[in-house]
Scaffold this motif. Structure first.
Motif, mmCIF file in Angstrom:
data_model
loop_
_atom_site.group_PDB
_atom_site.id
_atom_site.type_symbol
_atom_site.label_atom_id
_atom_site.label_comp_id
_atom_site.label_asym_id
_atom_site.label_seq_id
_atom_site.Cartn_x
_atom_site.Cartn_y
_atom_site.Cartn_z
ATOM 1 N N CYS A 160 0.850 -1.183 0.000
ATOM 2 C CA CYS A 160 0.000 0.000 0.000
ATOM 3 C C CYS A 160 0.887 1.235 0.000
ATOM 4 N N LYS A 161 0.382 2.343 -0.532
ATOM 5 C CA LYS A 161 1.197 3.550 -0.642
ATOM 6 C C LYS A 161 1.375 4.241 0.704
ATOM 7 N N TRP A 162 0.291 4.317 1.484
ATOM 8 C CA TRP A 162 0.337 5.017 2.763
ATOM 9 C C TRP A 162 -0.069 4.094 3.910
ATOM 10 N N GLY A 163 0.574 4.285 5.024
ATOM 11 C CA GLY A 163 0.253 3.524 6.226
ATOM 12 C C GLY A 163 0.349 4.404 7.466
ATOM 13 N N VAL A 164 0.465 3.770 8.612
ATOM 14 C CA VAL A 164 0.521 4.487 9.886
ATOM 15 C C VAL A 164 1.668 3.922 10.721
ATOM 16 N N GLU A 165 2.372 4.803 11.413
ATOM 17 C CA GLU A 165 3.380 4.359 12.371
ATOM 18 C C GLU A 165 3.052 4.964 13.733
ATOM 19 N N THR A 166 3.449 4.280 14.782
ATOM 20 C CA THR A 166 3.085 4.696 16.146
ATOM 21 C C THR A 166 4.326 4.741 17.036
ATOM 22 N N ARG A 167 4.152 5.463 18.157
ATOM 23 C CA ARG A 167 5.156 5.447 19.210
ATOM 24 C C ARG A 167 4.430 5.553 20.546
#
Length: 206
Positions: A160-167
């Motif tokens: 997929c082109k866009w995703g999500v990252e977390t901290r």
């Protein structure tokens, strides 16, 4: 002439007796009203002792002291049950509306904040007012932020082109045990992903 004087004196005497009887009835009615729920009552000071389940509320007006028997103690007082008499005892702090004991407040009057059984004009340092209440709660200082996670979309790191990252950041053990209000402990942000998965799998761009 003597007969007229006699009748006049009789009339005056009758009026005085009528006035005295009326005053006695009013005094008795007033005393009865002030002695509702009393076991012992004083005409000058109201209730002295109350029926078993009632509380004796005593207040002062100048140098005079009055007693009244009540089912529930009014704001600023708390009930203490005893072997002989149940009493309404005044909260020590004048800014306290409801207290559990003389020195432990459960609810403060308007414009005051409750913290550990005491009332304050402002929440003490290291605390903050809870939303919608006038109670102060200790704030916490979480640990440092972790590194950003891998960029994912629906648990995939590719396709997929866009995703999500977390901290995330950790909360001190003491703050967790106390139920202390803490700031945000997790953050997310949009990130760019690879369009192709290993092995050639390809999904439509987001």
């Amino acid at each position: 002439m003597q007969w007229i004087i006699f009748m006049l004196l009789l009339f005056i005497s009758s009026m005085e007796m009528l006035t005295q009887n009326r005053w006695k009835k009013q005094a008795s009615a007033s005393l009865l009203e002030n002695c509702t729920g009393c076991v012992l009552c004083s005409e000058d000071n109201g209730c002295i002792t109350c029926h078993h389940r009632l509380f004796l509320l005593i207040w002062r007006d100048g140098i005079r002291q009055y007693g009244m028997c009540v089912h529930t103690c009014p704001p600023g007082y708390f009930g203490v049950r005893g072997l002989e008499v149940n009493r309404c005892t005044k909260c020590r702090s004048p800014s306290c509306e409801s207290c559990f004991s003389r020195d432990f407040c459960m609810k403060c009057k308007d414009k005051f904040y409750l913290y550990k059984g005491q009332c304050f004009r402002q929440c003490p340092p290291g605390t903050a007012a809870q939303p919608g209440t006038r109670e102060c709660q200790e704030t916490c200082e979480p640990g440092p932020w972790s590194e950003w996670s891998a960029c994912t979309h629906e648990s995939r790191t590719c396709g997929c082109k866009w995703g999500v990252e977390t901290r995330v950041r950790e909360v001190p053990e003491a703050a967790r045990e106390d139920g202390t209000a803490c700031p945000a402990l997790l953050e997310t942000r949009r990130c760019r992903m690879k369009k192709h998965c290993p092995g050639g799998e390809h999904r439509a761009a987001g």
